[in-house]
Scaffold this motif. Structure first.
Motif, PDB file in Angstrom:
ATOM      1  N   HIS A  54      48.952  94.623 -15.480  1.00  0.00           N
ATOM      2  CA  HIS A  54      49.871  94.144 -14.447  1.00  0.00           C
ATOM      3  C   HIS A  54      50.907  93.176 -15.031  1.00  0.00           C
ATOM      4  CE1 HIS A  54      47.332  96.011 -11.506  1.00  0.00           C
ATOM      5  NE2 HIS A  54      46.304  95.241 -11.805  1.00  0.00           N
ATOM      6  N   HIS A 165      39.517  80.735 -13.771  1.00  0.00           N
ATOM      7  CA  HIS A 165      39.115  81.931 -13.019  1.00  0.00           C
ATOM      8  C   HIS A 165      37.940  81.633 -12.106  1.00  0.00           C
ATOM      9  CE1 HIS A 165      35.417  83.239 -15.417  1.00  0.00           C
ATOM     10  NE2 HIS A 165      35.798  82.108 -15.973  1.00  0.00           N
ATOM     11  N   TYR A 188      47.897  88.186  -7.032  1.00  0.00           N
ATOM     12  CA  TYR A 188      47.712  88.965  -8.260  1.00  0.00           C
ATOM     13  C   TYR A 188      46.737  90.110  -7.981  1.00  0.00           C
ATOM     14  CZ  TYR A 188      47.349  90.033 -13.192  1.00  0.00           C
ATOM     15  OH  TYR A 188      47.404  90.678 -14.408  1.00  0.00           O
ATOM     16  N   PRO A 189      47.070  91.351  -8.408  1.00  0.00           N
ATOM     17  CA  PRO A 189      46.286  92.521  -7.973  1.00  0.00           C
ATOM     18  C   PRO A 189      44.851  92.560  -8.480  1.00  0.00           C
ATOM     19  CG  PRO A 189      48.440  93.171  -8.839  1.00  0.00           C
ATOM     20  CD  PRO A 189      48.266  91.728  -9.173  1.00  0.00           C
ATOM     21  N   TYR A 190      44.577  91.920  -9.627  1.00  0.00           N
ATOM     22  CA  TYR A 190      43.220  91.981 -10.186  1.00  0.00           C
ATOM     23  C   TYR A 190      42.615  90.591 -10.199  1.00  0.00           C
ATOM     24  CZ  TYR A 190      39.274  93.386 -13.045  1.00  0.00           C
ATOM     25  OH  TYR A 190      38.001  93.636 -13.487  1.00  0.00           O
ATOM     26  N   LYS A 191      41.487  90.432  -9.521  1.00  0.00           N
ATOM     27  CA  LYS A 191      40.910  89.105  -9.284  1.00  0.00           C
ATOM     28  C   LYS A 191      39.811  88.713 -10.271  1.00  0.00           C
ATOM     29  CE  LYS A 191      43.305  88.459  -5.494  1.00  0.00           C
ATOM     30  NZ  LYS A 191      44.354  87.417  -5.452  1.00  0.00           N
ATOM     31  N   GLU A 192      39.377  89.630 -11.131  1.00  0.00           N
ATOM     32  CA  GLU A 192      38.141  89.404 -11.904  1.00  0.00           C
ATOM     33  C   GLU A 192      38.364  89.059 -13.365  1.00  0.00           C
ATOM     34  OE1 GLU A 192      35.415  89.095 -10.358  1.00  0.00           O
ATOM     35  OE2 GLU A 192      36.150  89.812  -8.431  1.00  0.00           O
ATOM     36  N   LEU A 193      39.542  88.580 -13.713  1.00  0.00           N
ATOM     37  CA  LEU A 193      39.782  88.151 -15.091  1.00  0.00           C
ATOM     38  C   LEU A 193      38.850  87.006 -15.474  1.00  0.00           C
ATOM     39  CD1 LEU A 193      43.688  88.053 -15.059  1.00  0.00           C
ATOM     40  CD2 LEU A 193      42.285  89.734 -16.274  1.00  0.00           C
ATOM     41  N   THR A 236      36.137  96.525 -15.177  1.00  0.00           N
ATOM     42  CA  THR A 236      36.923  97.438 -14.356  1.00  0.00           C
ATOM     43  C   THR A 236      38.388  97.032 -14.525  1.00  0.00           C
ATOM     44  OG1 THR A 236      36.712  95.923 -12.478  1.00  0.00           O
ATOM     45  CG2 THR A 236      35.076  97.692 -12.641  1.00  0.00           C
ATOM     46  N   GLY A 237      39.311  97.859 -14.007  1.00  0.00           N
ATOM     47  CA  GLY A 237      40.722  97.477 -13.973  1.00  0.00           C
ATOM     48  C   GLY A 237      41.224  96.922 -15.295  1.00  0.00           C
ATOM     49  N   GLU A 238      41.914  95.784 -15.214  1.00  0.00           N
ATOM     50  CA  GLU A 238      42.489  95.177 -16.419  1.00  0.00           C
ATOM     51  C   GLU A 238      41.420  94.798 -17.442  1.00  0.00           C
ATOM     52  OE1 GLU A 238      46.685  93.057 -16.086  1.00  0.00           O
ATOM     53  OE2 GLU A 238      45.151  91.937 -15.030  1.00  0.00           O
ATOM     54  N   ASN A 239      40.276  94.319 -16.983  1.00  0.00           N
ATOM     55  CA  ASN A 239      39.219  93.943 -17.929  1.00  0.00           C
ATOM     56  C   ASN A 239      38.789  95.127 -18.786  1.00  0.00           C
ATOM     57  OD1 ASN A 239      39.097  91.242 -17.225  1.00  0.00           O
ATOM     58  ND2 ASN A 239      37.374  91.492 -15.822  1.00  0.00           N
TER      59      ASN A 239
END
Length: 563
Positions: A54, A165, A188-193, A236-239
């Motif tokens: 993102h 985080h 921000y679209p991804y919350k799990e950074l 998942t996602g960015e991670n």
């Protein structure tokens, strides 16, 4: 153990995806279970792409953070990179400091002392910044609750940028910028950074200003992947993208400090699991047994000879950590037995001389033994400090909120948290924690669960099937290694207990008309009677490879067996 078979996904979606990808229905079913329903989604899953990260400026306050750093650089201010003493914190500090130092010299690092200062931003750290003419502190993996500390720094004309985080409290610190995807007002679209992930987004934003591309930042991703693995955030996602590329760096071109660690352990190719159990404990050991600065020094060192010296020191800390962990775990288990607390729904133990650096590990060990929300306390100055661990499905952070009247300070996640309290409040807290958990926990969560992705027959396990399964990696929360169940298995007569003290079970199994597979069940020796009495049984297992004398074969890694 309780076995839970995941619901079968929509049959039409599975059929459609199976056809589109030309894969077996079981593979398609596993993908649909993970929310992957189209060819394009499968392509992104199997071929993670940096271009799908993102835009960092979607994170609230990113523009203010970048502007303040650019101002500091143009004004030749001194910048202090401040981070927590665990893996996420030290990798974050190594990441941001090494990136900024690549083009700006006035950058230093600061890791608080676990014993003298405790977790997070400290007054001592701010005083250090003031005494050494730092006008900007960038806090990584901590700071979201440092309201008073940020105000204190402001009085000394020191600005703060926070990259965190963890869950915010009711109030956000009055910093120049607070980067935290868990802020309610952050879209921000991804919350799990993880903390290092948030730090990387800041680096990504800064790099854009200098005309750098994402491919120019790949060599920093070994740090990000290590933090993702160690902090057990969802892959998942960015991670997933960051972990995928970071693992490639670790296995092909790791930084000098990682090379020095890997030289000692002599393992060729590392998975995320290897990072969790091999690299992370060593980095953590510095902050647990001595000081987190040793980890940052190793992770930012470019000289091979120096890095090997630092890695050897950290290996010694890790040995000390293992010894302390073993001793304290034994003492804690004995305390539970002596106090006749086996029937409680929580574990809360305390001894004033337990090593503060390993109580989190001990809490995890106790959770494995009794499988219930667990807190391990030790003396820390005039207060008691604790590490909390939880069981899957239960939010220990929320439970601690329910005991807030007895807690001096706390923070963390759903499954892991830390807190301090005054000794006079310990017994009241212990009773209240038991009460809150008893009233809120689903009692089923107190029995370990094996989540099974699919029931299959042994003849479905082929080299092609496993080759595709391997491409599901990197594995972790949100994308766990697939677990299968197979019924009507029989041992072919080779079943026996193996290993030290015969704790493990090794059987060779087959179904009617199937190939036979070797299966290994670690710590499953007590199930020998079920597996080896000639009757059919069912097994829950993962599939992996076994290499023996140069030959590689597929084997079943048993999680449990039942009649």
């Amino acid at each position: 153990m309780r076995w839970t078979l995941k619901p079968k996904p929509d049959a039409d979606k599975v059929k459609s995806l199976s056809k589109a990808l030309n894969v077996e229905p079981t593979i398609a079913s596993l993908l649909v279970q993970r929310g992957i329903e189209t060819f394009k989604e499968a392509e992104e899953f199997f071929r993670p792409n940096l271009e799908n990260l993102h835009d960092p400026y979607l994170m609230k306050d990113m523009d203010q953070a970048v502007a303040r750093i650019e101002k500091a650089i143009s004004s030749e201010e001194n910048i202090l990179i401040y981070g927590d003493y665990d893996v996420d914190g030290t990798t974050s500090v190594a990441l941001l400091s090494s990136y900024l130092k690549s083009y700006y010299p006035n950058v230093s690092t600061y890791i608080p002392d676990r014993y003298d200062e405790g977790y997070g931003v400290s007054y001592k750290g701010i005083d250090y910044a003031h005494d050494n003419d730092f006008s900007l502190i960038i806090a990584l993996d901590c700071g979201i609750k440092a309201i008073d500390k940020v105000a204190y720094a402001s009085e000394k004309n020191i600005d703060f940028i926070i990259c965190d985080h963890h869950r915010p409290g009711k109030e956000i610190p009055d910093a120049i910028a607070v980067l935290d995807p868990k802020r309610k007002d952050c879209d921000y679209p991804y919350k799990e950074l993880c903390g290092c992930g948030v730090g990387f987004k800041l680096v990504q934003a800064l790099a854009e200003l200098r005309g750098l591309m994402l491919k120019d930042l790949i060599l920093y991703l070994d740090l990000v992947a290590t933090a993702i693995a160690a902090d057990i955030v969802p892959i998942t996602g960015e991670n997933r993208i960051l972990a995928y590329y970071g693992l490639k760096v670790i296995n092909s071109n790791p930084r000098t400090g990682f090379k020095a660690i890997l030289k000692q352990i002599k393992k060729k190719t590392l998975t995320i699991t290897d990072v969790v159990f091999i690299i992370a404990p060593r980095i953590n050991a510095a902050g647990r047994m001595k000081h987190g600065n040793h980890a940052v020094t190793l992770l930012t060192e470019n000289d091979v000879d120096k890095a090997e010296i630092y890695a050897a020191e950290i290996e010694n800390y890790n040995r000390e950590r293992r010894d302390a962990d073993k001793q304290i775990t034994e003492e804690a288990l004995q305390q539970i037995l002596n106090n006749k607390e086996e029937e409680r729904l929580t574990t809360v133990v305390y001894q004033e001389n337990w090593h503060k650096g390993v109580i989190g590990i001990v809490a995890s060990r106790l959770t494995e033994t009794y499988y219930r929300p667990t807190l391990v306390f030790t003396k820390s100055g005039e207060k008691l400090a604790a590490s909390a661990r939880s069981v899957r499905g239960f939010d220990v952070y929320n439970a601690l909120e329910g005991c807030a009247e007895y807690i001096e300070q706390f923070g963390g996640h759903m499954y892991a948290a830390g807190l301090t309290l005054f000794e006079k409040d310990f017994e009241n807290f212990k009773n209240e924690f038991e009460k809150v958990v008893s009233e809120t926990i689903d009692k089923n969560l107190l029995t370990p669960e094996i989540t099974i992705d699919a029931e299959i027959n042994l003849n479905e396990i082929t080299p092609k099937f496993f080759r595709i399964l391997k491409q599901f990696a990197p594995f972790g929360p949100g994308n766990m290694t697939p677990t299968f169940m197979t019924q009507n298995l029989r041992d072919t007569g080779w079943g026996k207990c193996v290993g030290e003290d015969n704790k493990h079970l090794r059987v060779v199994v087959k179904q009617e008309n199937s190939n036979q597979f070797t299966a290994i069940g670690f710590n499953l020796a007590e199930k020998q009677n079920i597996a080896c009495d000639g009757k059919p049984f069912k097994a829950a297992y993962c599939i992996d490879e076994n290499e023996w004398q140069g030959n590689v074969s597929l084997q079943l890694r048993l999680k449990d067996i039942m009649e």
